[in-house]
Enzyme design. Structure first.
Site, short mmCIF file in Angstrom:
data_model
loop_
_atom_site.label_atom_id
_atom_site.label_comp_id
_atom_site.label_asym_id
_atom_site.label_seq_id
_atom_site.Cartn_x
_atom_site.Cartn_y
_atom_site.Cartn_z
N HIS A 13 31.74 0.21 41.48
CA HIS A 13 32.12 0.59 40.11
C HIS A 13 30.92 0.51 39.18
O HIS A 13 30.29 -0.54 39.07
CB HIS A 13 33.21 -0.36 39.62
CG HIS A 13 33.78 -0.01 38.28
ND1 HIS A 13 33.94 -0.91 37.27
CD2 HIS A 13 34.24 1.18 37.79
CE1 HIS A 13 34.49 -0.33 36.23
NE2 HIS A 13 34.68 0.95 36.51
N GLU A 40 30.66 4.87 41.85
CA GLU A 40 31.23 5.54 40.67
C GLU A 40 30.29 5.24 39.52
O GLU A 40 29.74 4.14 39.45
CB GLU A 40 32.63 4.98 40.39
CG GLU A 40 33.38 5.63 39.22
CD GLU A 40 33.22 4.92 37.89
OE1 GLU A 40 33.86 5.36 36.93
OE2 GLU A 40 32.44 3.94 37.78
N ASP A 42 29.56 6.54 35.06
CA ASP A 42 30.07 7.26 33.89
C ASP A 42 28.96 8.09 33.27
O ASP A 42 27.82 7.63 33.17
CB ASP A 42 30.56 6.26 32.85
CG ASP A 42 31.53 5.25 33.45
OD1 ASP A 42 32.66 5.64 33.76
OD2 ASP A 42 31.13 4.08 33.64
N HIS A 55 28.70 4.07 29.83
CA HIS A 55 30.15 3.96 29.76
C HIS A 55 30.67 4.07 28.33
O HIS A 55 31.50 4.93 28.01
CB HIS A 55 30.62 2.63 30.37
CG HIS A 55 32.10 2.44 30.31
ND1 HIS A 55 32.76 1.93 29.20
CD2 HIS A 55 33.07 2.73 31.20
CE1 HIS A 55 34.05 1.90 29.43
NE2 HIS A 55 34.27 2.39 30.63
N GLU A 115 32.12 10.16 36.96
CA GLU A 115 33.16 10.19 35.91
C GLU A 115 32.58 10.75 34.63
O GLU A 115 31.64 10.19 34.06
CB GLU A 115 33.73 8.78 35.65
CG GLU A 115 34.85 8.89 34.63
CD GLU A 115 35.38 7.57 34.09
OE1 GLU A 115 35.19 6.52 34.72
OE2 GLU A 115 36.00 7.62 33.01
O1 G3P Z 1 36.54 5.88 37.38
C1 G3P Z 1 37.24 4.68 37.45
C2 G3P Z 1 36.98 3.77 36.28
O2 G3P Z 1 35.61 3.66 36.08
C3 G3P Z 1 37.65 4.26 35.03
O3 G3P Z 1 37.56 3.35 33.99
O4 G3P Z 1 36.61 2.54 31.89
O5 G3P Z 1 35.70 1.73 34.03
O6 G3P Z 1 35.27 4.04 33.30
P1 G3P Z 1 36.22 2.90 33.29
MG MG Z 2 34.19 4.83 35.03
#
Ligand code: G3P
Ligand code: MG
Length: 243
Positions: A13, A40, A42, A55, A115
């Site tokens: 993450h 993953e 952002d 993020h 993302e």
């Molecule tokens: O993509 C999964 C997760 O990252 C979504 O929530 O706020 O951590 O970007 P967040």
């Molecule tokens: Mg995310």
């Protein structure tokens, strides 16, 4: 043609956010060292339209900058430190561009769930920019990325610009009309908050033919419960606890 996906069970993450500053190249390298096959992260847009890893809509939490990410050019963002807030060990770590992340992933032969995390009002612009970058720069010999977003306009934009990449619909809470939303955006994977998931919903989505990914799972027992329900992949700050 759409790319095929082999989604690993455990995805780091924001890189490996429990071990290294989130959404940095150090985070991606750390995830690779832990042994995860995908991360993953952002993606926001700089003021001048460059996709960067970030993020929050604002800079304060994960850098030494202040203010809205989308108000600053890439040149200014490149002058910020995105590592020291996490630990002195990461002082000097910068905010990476999506292009830099792609090059690092290619060198590590890692896959990614990209993302799209648009600043308010820049949903379509961010989707377009991410789509163009992935289309032009993602190497053919690296597992194709899975692109996800909470923002329908971002998913629609990337579908227009880079239809070859599969899209995942992110929902914090999966509503009854989830299928309508998936079909409207031609999404092929469902991504949900594990706290708001239950066995019946996971099974319903999988019966419809869609893999289920969930975030943010940092506990091994919880991950095993979710896998027992049929969840295909968990996205974790601490992938080492689950691998
Ligand atoms: O993509 C999964 C997760 O990252 C979504 O929530 O706020 O951590 O970007 P967040
Ligand atoms: Mg995310």
């Amino acid at each position: 043609m759409t790319t095929s996906l082999a989604i690993p069970r455990v995805i780091g993450h924001r890189g490996a956010a429990g071990h290294a500053p989130e959404n940095t190249l150090a985070g991606i390298r750390t995830a690779a060292a832990i042994g995860v096959k995908w991360v993953e992260f952002d993606v926001h847009l700089s003021l001048d339209g460059v996709p960067i890893l970030m993020h929050d809509d604002t800079l304060e939490r994960t850098s030494d900058g202040n203010g809205a990410v989308g108000n600053f050019s890439l040149a200014t963002l490149k002058g910020l430190d995105a590592g020291k807030w996490f630990s002195d060990k990461f002082t000097g770590e910068g905010i990476p561009t999506l292009s830099e992340a792609i090059r690092l992933l290619a060198s590590l032969c890692m896959g990614a769930n990209v993302e799209i995390k648009p600043s308010p009002g820049r949903e379509a612009a961010t989707g377009h920019a991410v789509g163009r970058t992935l289309r032009e720069e993602w190497p053919g010999d690296v597992p194709a990325p899975l692109v996800s977003s909470f923002a329908p306009a971002a998913l629609a934009a990337i579908r227009d610009v880079a239809p070859m990449f599969q899209r995942g619909l992110l929902l914090s809470r999966i509503r009854r009309d989830w299928g309508t939303q998936m079909r409207a955006l031609d999404c092929t994977t469902m991504h949900g908050n594990h706290r708001n998931l239950d066995r019946a919903t996971v099974q319903e989505i999988r019966r419809a033919g869609y893999p289920v990914l969930c975030y943010t799972v940092n506990d091994r027992d919880r991950a095993n419960t979710l896998f027992g329900w049929g969840v295909d992949a968990v996205i974790s700050d601490h992938p080492d606890r689950i691998l």
